[in-house]
Enzyme design. Structure first.
Site: not given
Length: 265
Positions: A39, A68, A154, A181
């Protein structure tokens, strides 16, 4: 069967990290199927067709995404093409482009159901319930010959990720988190045989704030003024997770983190 899920690939540094180390990691670990979260693959937000082709050349077989995925509108016409091997969150409202899950074949010609779900806590986009969405997907594929079921969740909150993993324990092979992340150290196999990790991490600049130039983000926190995100430079990090699955039972046998640091090229 060994399945590798690569954390969010962030822009050009993330792609370079994958190109540099993935072939070696596949060989070292005997990987049969590679999934990558894409993404953020295009300039740090969104997906490009050329980016996916580049990652396929490195050895990625399939792509998940997140909130995203539609930032680059050029990808939308390709999202209903199964040959692209790209899915979006399955619990998006009905009628949006793309598919939220897909059955893919591995190099061993085994069927793997890959599902993408989006969390609801601290996420701006308003999605349907990921728990009930996954129930419906499992019911749809009931009785199908599947060697593994992999869920890329996610989401922001570790509590939501852990709750979904326990809810699906014994019904899927792995629930692996993406989006933050930052790789977590909570990888485990739950009581029912489902592998779990809150977040796989990301591929991108190591000396950064989750991929963005640290000076820009520090300035934002100090002043609260809006800033334009710029991807950081320098050494790169590659985060992924390997899940070994018993093909007959669909249960996870082992789970292990992969972390490599790559000097700037």
């Amino acid at each position: 069967m060994k399945i590798l899920l690569i954390g969010d690939i962030c822009a050009k540094p993330g792609r370079r990290a994958v190109l540099t180390v993935l072939p070696e990691i596949k060989k070292e670990n005997g990987i049969d199927f590679v999934i990558a979260n894409a993404e953020n693959i295009r300039h740090g937000s969104g997906v490009g067709e050329d980016n996916l082709k580049e990652m396929r050349s490195a050895g990625v077989d399939f792509f998940t995404s997140g909130n995203h995925v539609y930032k680059n509108k050029d990808i939308i016409p390709f999202m209903d093409n199964e040959r692209m091997g790209l899915i979006r969150p399955a619990n998006y409202p009905p009628g949006v482009p793309g598919k939220g899950y897909m059955v893919a074949k591995t190099a061993l010609m085994k069927n793997v159901l890959v599902v993408n779900l989006l969390g609801r806590l601290f996420i701006k986009e308003k999605s349907d319930c990921p728990f009930r969405a996954m129930d419906a997907i499992l019911e749809e594929h009931k009785g199908m010959d599947l060697a593994a079921i992999i869920v890329d969740f996610h989401a922001e909150a570790t509590s939501e990720k852990a709750a979904l993993a326990h809810y699906l324990d014994g019904r899927v092979s792995a629930v692996l988190g993406t989006h933050t992340h930052v790789a977590t150290a909570d990888e485990c196999i739950l009581e029912g045989g489902t592998a779990f990790q809150s977040d796989v991490g990301f591929c991108g600049p190591a000396d950064s704030v989750i991929g963005v130039d640290k000076k820009i983000i520090i300035h934002h926190f100090l002043t609260q003024m809006p800033v334009k995100h710029e991807i950081a430079a320098g050494p790169m990090i590659f985060n992924a997770t390997v899940v070994e699955v018993d093909e007959k039972s669909g249960k996870a046998v082992s789970i292990a983190r992969v972390a490599r640091r790559i000097d700037a090229l």
